[in-house]
Design an enzyme around this catalytic site. Structure first.
Site, short mmCIF file in Angstrom:
data_model
loop_
_atom_site.label_atom_id
_atom_site.label_comp_id
_atom_site.label_asym_id
_atom_site.label_seq_id
_atom_site.Cartn_x
_atom_site.Cartn_y
_atom_site.Cartn_z
NE ARG A 122 11.56 7.99 72.48
CZ ARG A 122 11.30 7.40 73.77
NH1 ARG A 122 10.34 6.70 74.20
NH2 ARG A 122 12.65 6.93 74.39
CD GLN A 127 17.09 5.98 66.09
OE1 GLN A 127 18.30 5.74 65.52
NE2 GLN A 127 16.38 4.83 66.33
CG ASP A 130 14.83 9.34 71.98
OD1 ASP A 130 14.34 10.02 72.80
OD2 ASP A 130 14.49 8.32 71.69
CB SER A 133 16.21 7.15 74.26
OG SER A 133 15.17 6.71 73.47
CE1 TYR A 229 7.29 5.53 74.02
CE2 TYR A 229 6.61 6.24 71.86
CZ TYR A 229 7.41 6.20 72.91
OH TYR A 229 8.50 7.24 73.23
#
Ligand code: NAD
Length: 382
Positions: A122, A127, A130, A133, A229
């Site tokens: 990530r 992105q 991803d 997500s 995270y």
């Protein structure tokens, strides 16, 4: 080179890895694309739509498996399909290499390359790939829609000639990608929203969506586990969150809970007492169910009614929004493919940080260190 689009076989799976509108750039490179009949139907893409886009319909699934050089998938193929993969094939999908690494043994035993979308690092450069997500966004939205549907109350405040109806109160636990989308969706429906997360950084994002951020004094411990995270917390720190959750549950009509710590079982944050504190008719959607659940009463995949409270533990909410879930996933897959397909040929550069991170195994050798650790016994016997 042949790219195959398979019909997903997992129960209740409705998504497809690539939609007809995503294929132009691949076809322009001279890649032949073959689709299994019916692969995109549940996601709104008929066989005809694929053929109109320049795709061939496969004679049957087995021949497609045996001839495809590139296989983008949503879920991991089962063991029988893995055993049929063409030597040299590249498989890309949510392969669950950390949850169920041994389920990939048959594919790892073959001279193939397996990339897992869960393992795409990530980082900013990745992105657009991803997929976690993308799916979390869809799940966060759908969780609120499902809750609104099941709640025997209205979400928005209504001022009518028959009196005023107060807005629903929604409590979102875990303000990551799914949680923030749940907050935004609940706000759009007119609910009053509160949210809790152990990461202080989430507070600003929660407030920017018009929700109230509930802070807990965790005694100054570090709650960031790196990469944005959360860290795994001590029982004492978890207990402080549990107390806040029980207090907040008492005045919440809906709880959407999304708290996760990568690579760990979901933290058990919601006690039985919190459910007992909720009014009958209230709804709890436990989006952490695939990782065991945030509520101690959650049974993954099972719907329960406890003291009149509906407890939902869906395992695959994105599959309930198959068109847009597939559209977002297909874009993530296309962006990933751009890293490995050059001028119509597969060119694997496993020194690339994104590819190395996402690679489960290449030519019978596990690549990602976390996966290879988990796979040691399986690979030594294969
Ligand atoms: P996730 O699914 O791992 O967790 C969901 C949320 O649960 C997180 O916000 C986490 O802080 C929270 N949580 C964990 N333990 C908790 C506890 N005990 N109590 C309360 N909350 C708890 O995370 P995610 O949604 O995938 O991502 C989280 C963050 O990662 C994002 O907000 C972002 O900062 C970062 N991120 C970065 C990228 C990128 O750079 N490409 C992509 C996605 C996410």
């Amino acid at each position: 080179m042949l790219l195959g689009i398979l019909k997903e076989t997992a129960p209740a799976e409705t998504r497809v890895a690539l939609l007809p509108e995503s294929l132009k750039s691949l076809l322009a490179q001279g890649i032949s694309i073959v689709v299994e009949s019916g692969a995109g139907l549940a996601a709104g893409a008929s066989d005809q739509a694929y053929t109109q886009a320049g795709v061939t319909i496969a004679a049957d699934r087995l021949s497609l498996l045996a001839t495809a050089d590139l296989l983008p998938l949503v879920n991991a193929p089962d063991a029988a399909d893995q055993a049929r993969l063409k030597p040299g094939a590249v498989v890309i999908g949510f392969l669950k290499p950390l949850d169920a690494p041994h389920a990939l043994a048959a594919a790892i035993a073959r001279p193939t390359t397996l990339f897992s979308m869960e393992l795409v690092p990530r980082i900013s450069r990745a992105q657009s790939m991803d997929a976690l997500s993308s799916m979390a966004t869809v799940a966060g939205y759908k969780a609120v829609i499902v809750a609104a549907d099941r709640l025997p109350r209205l979400f928005p405040m209504l001022m009518t000639a028959a009196g005023t109806i107060p807005p629903a109160r929604v409590f979102v636990i875990g303000a990551g990608v799914a949680g923030l989308q749940a907050i935004a969706t609940a706000r759009r429906l007119g609910a009053v929203v509160e949210a809790y997360d152990v990461r202080a950084a989430a507070g600003e994002q929660v407030r920017s969506l018009g929700a109230k951020f509930l802070d807990v004094d965790l005694g100054g411990i570090s709650t960031e586990g790196g990469g944005g995270y959360a860290a795994e917390l001590s029982e004492e720190a978890l207990d402080r969150g549990r107390d806040l959750i029980t207090r907040t549950a008492a005045h919440s009509d809906v709880i959407v809970t999304t708290a996760q710590v990568p690579g760990r079982p979901a933290p058990r944050l919601i006690r039985r007492a919190a459910i007992e504190a909720m009014r009958p008719g209230s709804v709890l959607v436990d989006l952490a169910a695939p990782a065991g659940g945030n509520c101690e009463l959650t049974q993954p995949g099972v719907e329960q009614t406890l003291n009149g409270v509906t407890l939902l533990a869906p395992l695959n909410l994105p599959a309930e929004v198959p068109v847009h879930a597939s559209q977002l996933y297909a874009r993530n897959i296309l962006n990933f493919l751009a890293l490995i397909v050059k001028k119509g040929e597969v060119v694997l550069d496993l020194s690339d940080e994104v590819l190395a991170g996402a690679c489960v195994a290449h030519n019978r050798i596990p690549v990602n260190p976390r996966v290879s650790k988990l796979l040691e016994p399986a690979t030594s016997t294969s």
